[in-house]
Motif scaffolding. Structure first.
Motif, PDB file in Angstrom:
ATOM      1  N   ARG A  30       0.971  -1.100  -0.083  1.00 11.70           N
ATOM      2  CA  ARG A  30      -0.161   0.000  -0.183  1.00 11.70           C
ATOM      3  C   ARG A  30       0.890   1.332   0.028  1.00 11.70           C
ATOM      4  NH1 ARG A  30      -5.513  -0.506  -0.349  1.00 11.70           N
ATOM      5  NH2 ARG A  30      -6.631  -1.859   1.238  1.00 11.70           N
ATOM      6  N   ARG A  31       1.954   1.209   0.934  1.00 13.72           N
ATOM      7  CA  ARG A  31       2.948   2.388   0.803  1.00 13.72           C
ATOM      8  C   ARG A  31       3.566   2.838  -0.297  1.00 13.72           C
ATOM      9  NH1 ARG A  31       2.265   1.285   6.176  1.00 13.72           N
ATOM     10  NH2 ARG A  31       4.043  -0.178   6.344  1.00 13.72           N
ATOM     11  N   ILE A  34       1.224   4.451  -2.613  1.00 14.79           N
ATOM     12  CA  ILE A  34       1.150   5.912  -2.340  1.00 14.79           C
ATOM     13  C   ILE A  34       2.264   6.399  -3.049  1.00 14.79           C
ATOM     14  CG2 ILE A  34       1.212   7.587  -0.572  1.00 14.79           C
ATOM     15  CD1 ILE A  34      -0.638   5.160   0.957  1.00 14.79           C
ATOM     16  N   VAL A  48      -4.919  15.162   0.261  1.00 15.42           N
ATOM     17  CA  VAL A  48      -5.067  13.855   0.611  1.00 15.42           C
ATOM     18  C   VAL A  48      -6.124  13.240  -0.215  1.00 15.42           C
ATOM     19  CG1 VAL A  48      -6.087  12.266   2.340  1.00 15.42           C
ATOM     20  CG2 VAL A  48      -4.056  14.023   2.864  1.00 15.42           C
ATOM     21  N   ALA A  52      -6.104  10.166  -2.554  1.00 14.82           N
ATOM     22  CA  ALA A  52      -6.933   8.989  -2.332  1.00 14.82           C
ATOM     23  C   ALA A  52      -7.753   8.520  -3.780  1.00 14.82           C
ATOM     24  CB  ALA A  52      -7.860   9.539  -1.223  1.00 14.82           C
ATOM     25  N   TRP A  67      -9.505   5.032   1.454  1.00 16.83           N
ATOM     26  CA  TRP A  67      -8.065   5.293   1.184  1.00 16.83           C
ATOM     27  C   TRP A  67      -7.596   6.661   1.887  1.00 16.83           C
ATOM     28  CZ3 TRP A  67      -3.726   3.243   0.035  1.00 16.83           C
ATOM     29  CH2 TRP A  67      -3.600   2.389  -0.935  1.00 16.83           C
ATOM     30  N   GLU A  70      -6.934   5.693   5.562  1.00 19.79           N
ATOM     31  CA  GLU A  70      -5.790   5.144   5.793  1.00 19.79           C
ATOM     32  C   GLU A  70      -4.782   6.044   5.638  1.00 19.79           C
ATOM     33  OE1 GLU A  70      -5.040   1.241   3.701  1.00 19.79           O
ATOM     34  OE2 GLU A  70      -6.779   0.784   3.457  1.00 19.79           O
ATOM     35  N   LEU A  71      -4.674   6.800   4.488  1.00 19.61           N
ATOM     36  CA  LEU A  71      -3.658   7.920   4.481  1.00 19.61           C
ATOM     37  C   LEU A  71      -3.632   8.645   5.648  1.00 19.61           C
ATOM     38  CD1 LEU A  71      -4.722   9.094   0.829  1.00 19.61           C
ATOM     39  CD2 LEU A  71      -2.454   7.890   1.578  1.00 19.61           C
ATOM     40  N   HIS A  72      -4.813   8.976   6.172  1.00 21.13           N
ATOM     41  CA  HIS A  72      -4.569  10.168   7.298  1.00 21.13           C
ATOM     42  C   HIS A  72      -4.160   9.403   8.614  1.00 21.13           C
ATOM     43  CE1 HIS A  72      -5.763  13.537   9.969  1.00 21.13           C
ATOM     44  NE2 HIS A  72      -6.715  12.581  10.787  1.00 21.13           N
ATOM     45  N   HIS A  75      -0.613   5.722   6.873  1.00 21.29           N
ATOM     46  CA  HIS A  75       0.440   5.686   5.665  1.00 21.29           C
ATOM     47  C   HIS A  75       1.218   7.159   5.834  1.00 21.29           C
ATOM     48  CE1 HIS A  75      -0.815   1.915   4.429  1.00 21.29           C
ATOM     49  NE2 HIS A  75      -2.159   2.288   4.394  1.00 21.29           N
ATOM     50  N   LEU A  76       0.483   8.202   5.987  1.00 19.34           N
ATOM     51  CA  LEU A  76       1.052   9.632   5.801  1.00 19.34           C
ATOM     52  C   LEU A  76       1.824   9.821   7.115  1.00 19.34           C
ATOM     53  CD1 LEU A  76      -1.373  11.573   3.984  1.00 19.34           C
ATOM     54  CD2 LEU A  76       0.737  10.715   3.075  1.00 19.34           C
ATOM     55  N   TYR A  87       3.125  16.535   6.257  1.00 19.80           N
ATOM     56  CA  TYR A  87       1.873  16.237   6.163  1.00 19.80           C
ATOM     57  C   TYR A  87       1.027  17.255   6.983  1.00 19.80           C
ATOM     58  CZ  TYR A  87      -2.675  13.930   6.922  1.00 19.80           C
ATOM     59  OH  TYR A  87      -4.002  13.511   7.010  1.00 19.80           O
TER      60      TYR A  87
END
Length: 117
Positions: A30-31, A34, A48, A52, A67, A70-72, A75-76, A87
């Motif tokens: 996943r990363r 990204i 973001v 996404a 997404w 997950e990003l928030h 991953h970020l 971020y």
């Protein structure tokens, strides 16, 4: 430990990161997805929501909202901790910094696993 330079948009060393940290973060598919999206962008800033949308358009079963969450939350912050992104949680923007090691790892993984994307 081996340190790698992380460059800003002018090619100036912004900071360094540990090779082990980069490899640990990029162990997640996943990363890698990204970071591949960030690497492919002509800009070093993205929201973001845009990120996404771009990632969910690659055919993953996760939708834009999934997404974004997950990003928030996952991953970020991890990418920020090793210095690859700044971020802004309130402005929901991401600034990406380039690292040659990251590019090399992504290239090596993509060449070994053609269906990774």
């Amino acid at each position: 430990m081996s340190e790698c330079p992380i460059l800003d948009e002018n090619g100036i060393v912004y900071r360094t990161c540990e090779a082990d940290g980069v490899l640990r973060v990029l162990a997640s598919a996943r990363r890698r997805e990204i970071v591949s999206e960030l690497e492919a962008s002509d800009e070093n800033w993205i929201t973001v929501d845009e990120l996404a949308r771009a990632i969910s358009a690659t055919g993953d079963e996760t939708d834009d909202d999934g997404w974004a969450g997950e990003l928030h939350h996952v991953h970020l912050p991890m990418l920020r901790d090793i210095g690859l992104v700044d971020y802004d949680r309130h402005g929901r923007t991401v600034r990406y910094y380039r690292c040659d090691l990251v590019s090399s790892v992504l290239e090596a993984v993509d060449s070994e696993v053609p269906s990774a994307r």
